[in-house]
Design a protein around this motif. Structure first.
Motif, PDB file in Angstrom:
ATOM      1  N   LYS A 127     -10.995 134.502  -4.354  1.00 53.01           N
ATOM      2  CA  LYS A 127     -11.082 133.272  -5.128  1.00 53.01           C
ATOM      3  C   LYS A 127      -9.838 133.163  -6.005  1.00 53.01           C
ATOM      4  O   LYS A 127      -9.284 134.164  -6.439  1.00 53.01           O
ATOM      5  CB  LYS A 127     -12.327 133.265  -6.003  1.00 53.01           C
ATOM      6  N   LEU A 228     -15.239 125.990   1.847  1.00 50.17           N
ATOM      7  CA  LEU A 228     -14.344 125.513   0.804  1.00 50.17           C
ATOM      8  C   LEU A 228     -15.191 125.091  -0.389  1.00 50.17           C
ATOM      9  O   LEU A 228     -16.002 124.157  -0.283  1.00 50.17           O
ATOM     10  CB  LEU A 228     -13.468 124.349   1.274  1.00 50.17           C
ATOM     11  N   ARG A 229     -15.024 125.793  -1.486  1.00 51.41           N
ATOM     12  CA  ARG A 229     -15.659 125.428  -2.747  1.00 51.41           C
ATOM     13  C   ARG A 229     -14.546 125.346  -3.792  1.00 51.41           C
ATOM     14  O   ARG A 229     -13.873 126.346  -4.062  1.00 51.41           O
ATOM     15  CB  ARG A 229     -16.700 126.457  -3.167  1.00 51.41           C
ATOM     16  N   SER A 230     -14.350 124.158  -4.324  1.00 55.14           N
ATOM     17  CA  SER A 230     -13.243 123.945  -5.247  1.00 55.14           C
ATOM     18  C   SER A 230     -13.686 122.999  -6.352  1.00 55.14           C
ATOM     19  O   SER A 230     -14.437 122.051  -6.106  1.00 55.14           O
ATOM     20  CB  SER A 230     -12.031 123.369  -4.506  1.00 55.14           C
ATOM     21  N   TRP A 232     -12.232 121.310 -10.370  1.00 54.17           N
ATOM     22  CA  TRP A 232     -11.169 121.254 -11.364  1.00 54.17           C
ATOM     23  C   TRP A 232     -11.590 120.436 -12.566  1.00 54.17           C
ATOM     24  O   TRP A 232     -12.520 119.625 -12.510  1.00 54.17           O
ATOM     25  CB  TRP A 232      -9.858 120.724 -10.779  1.00 54.17           C
ATOM     26  N   VAL A 247      -8.187 124.870 -12.168  1.00 56.56           N
ATOM     27  CA  VAL A 247      -8.762 124.785 -10.824  1.00 56.56           C
ATOM     28  C   VAL A 247      -9.378 126.125 -10.441  1.00 56.56           C
ATOM     29  O   VAL A 247      -8.760 127.183 -10.621  1.00 56.56           O
ATOM     30  CB  VAL A 247      -7.693 124.401  -9.776  1.00 56.56           C
ATOM     31  N   HIS A 249     -10.793 127.778  -6.934  1.00 56.16           N
ATOM     32  CA  HIS A 249     -10.684 127.467  -5.508  1.00 56.16           C
ATOM     33  C   HIS A 249     -11.066 128.684  -4.684  1.00 56.16           C
ATOM     34  O   HIS A 249     -10.581 129.798  -4.915  1.00 56.16           O
ATOM     35  CB  HIS A 249      -9.250 127.041  -5.166  1.00 56.16           C
ATOM     36  N   HIS A 250     -11.938 128.443  -3.707  1.00 56.67           N
ATOM     37  CA  HIS A 250     -12.356 129.487  -2.765  1.00 56.67           C
ATOM     38  C   HIS A 250     -12.415 128.862  -1.384  1.00 56.67           C
ATOM     39  O   HIS A 250     -13.175 127.919  -1.152  1.00 56.67           O
ATOM     40  CB  HIS A 250     -13.729 130.050  -3.155  1.00 56.67           C
ATOM     41  N   GLU A 251     -11.584 129.375  -0.473  1.00 56.53           N
ATOM     42  CA  GLU A 251     -11.452 128.763   0.853  1.00 56.53           C
ATOM     43  C   GLU A 251     -11.340 129.828   1.923  1.00 56.53           C
ATOM     44  O   GLU A 251     -10.634 130.826   1.757  1.00 56.53           O
ATOM     45  CB  GLU A 251     -10.220 127.854   0.890  1.00 56.53           C
TER      46      GLU A 251
END
Length: 404
Positions: A127, A228-230, A232, A247, A249-251
């Motif tokens: 992450k 995809l978990r994002s 901001w 932000v 972000h986990h992709e």
């Protein structure tokens, strides 16, 4: 036939009569080539205009659809997702390293500053947490810039296509499809749902997650991104003409984890500089953008029951300056490198490094010999890059973690 007509026809015939060695046919050939080139230009322009028109029509159609047509997507992004995002941003962004985040990079110049950390996961990609500060920028402008998918295709060459699939005005949820291309890899396809909230002080929150949609069947020519978990948050910095976006972000896009980490640490600052340049060129009035028109319809007010948590979690400007910036960081030490500043030798070396990295690391099941060879190659390449970069003698603000 009149004498005048005969003279005209006779003169036209002389145009094709060979006056020397192939003179008439040379004229005909030149005219034919010019005609073909002109038709090709017209065809390319017509196809481009048709593609843009289809994209706008596809994006505009769901926006005016009745609420009943959006049944089934209103629960994709909920206020529970927003609550979790607010809590995560407050804890993580206040003191990332104390919360276990490993530093990746910290750079800044007169227009933008960027800090990023990563956190390992049990069996997947890491992450990322990032904090970007833009000088001389309002929260509304930065929000529109981030949400304008049409404009993103103009400056971000990784995004090849974006289309709106569906939206729900009651819940504010929007679903879209984006295709991104990467060097030597199959293009990645993102089917995403997102939602935007606005607070009373003109701060903005957005949460994005992967989903599936009947209008976007799986295609063999794309790799569908499975995770995809994002999220901001954009807020104004008190006492300054600047705003900040934090932000999480986990992709998981199917790319090798080590290759993705390498690409992020080596390329993210150049991308941030490119993004900043695009932000400065961003028009003040984007009334023709489908993304902005849709967002203005769908944006929701921030829930009142979450405002105490937001106020508690938001770090003060003093805390932000003392905890976000590492103690070894020197101010204003990094500048955005403009295209063409590198020598041809450095460009070739960087290109070989990128190609070698992608070829050897894109396969998650490479054998031990290939991995060892790749490690030696990267070590030697990075050593050569550090020795050839004069900025290393002045000290870098780049902080890559040694823990893997």
């Amino acid at each position: 036939m009149t004498p005048a007509a005969e003279a005209v026809i006779g003169g036209g015939a002389d145009l094709w009569r060979p006056t020397g060695r192939g003179g008439g046919w040379a004229t005909a050939t030149a005219l034919f080539v010019l005609l073909i080139a002109h038709l090709a230009v017209l065809l390319v322009r017509r196809r481009r205009a048709s593609r843009i028109a289809r994209a706008r029509a596809a994006a505009a159609a769901p926006a005016v659809a009745s609420p009943s047509s959006a049944s089934g997507i209103e629960g994709l992004v909920t206020e529970d997702d927003l609550r979790q995002l607010v809590n995560s941003l407050g804890v993580g962004a206040r003191d990332p390293e104390r919360e276990g985040w490993e530093p990746v990079i910290a750079k800044e110049n007169d227009a933008v500053s960027y800090r990023a950390w990563y956190d390992k996961t049990a069996d997947g990609p890491p992450k990322y947490l990032s904090i970007t500060t833009y000088e001389n920028c309002s929260t509304e402008l930065l929000r529109d810039f981030y949400m304008d998918n049409e404009y993103r295709m103009e400056w971000d060459n990784t995004v090849t296509k974006h289309e709106q699939l569906q939206c729900d005005e009651n819940s504010g949820v929007e679903v879209g499809r984006t295709v991104k291309k990467f060097p030597l890899l199959t293009p990645r396809e993102y089917i995403l749902a997102w939602r935007v909230w606005e607070t009373n002080d003109k701060s903005f929150y957005c949460f994005i997650k992967e989903c599936e949609h009947p209008l976007a069947p799986r295609l063999k020519k794309f790799v569908r991104v499975r995770l995809l978990r994002s999220g901001w948050c954009i807020r104004k910095i008190p006492g300054r003409n600047a705003c900040q976006i934090t932000v999480l972000h986990h992709e998981d896009n199917g790319m090798n984890i080590e290759m993705a980490k390498l690409a992020f640490s080596k390329g993210i600052w150049s991308y941030i500089c490119k993004m900043n340049n695009a932000l400065r060129r961003y028009p003040q009035d984007r009334s023709s953008s489908i993304s902005i028109l849709t967002m203005q319809k769908l944006i929701k007010k921030f829930p009142q029951d979450l405002e105490p948590a937001m106020d508690t979690n938001n770090p003060t400007p003093q805390n932000a300056s003392t905890t976000v910036v590492p103690s070894t960081q020197t101010a204003r030490t990094s500048s955005c490198k403009l295209p063409g500043k590198k020598s041809s030798r450095q460009i070739i070396a960087s290109g070989l490094l990128l190609v070698g990295s992608i070829v050897c690391l894109s396969r998650g099941r490479s054998n031990l010999g290939a991995q060892l060879a790749m490690a030696l190659f990267l070590k030697k390449a990075f050593k050569h890059e550090r020795e050839s970069d004069p900025s290393t003698s002045r000290g870098r603000t780049d902080m890559t973690s040694s823990r893997r």
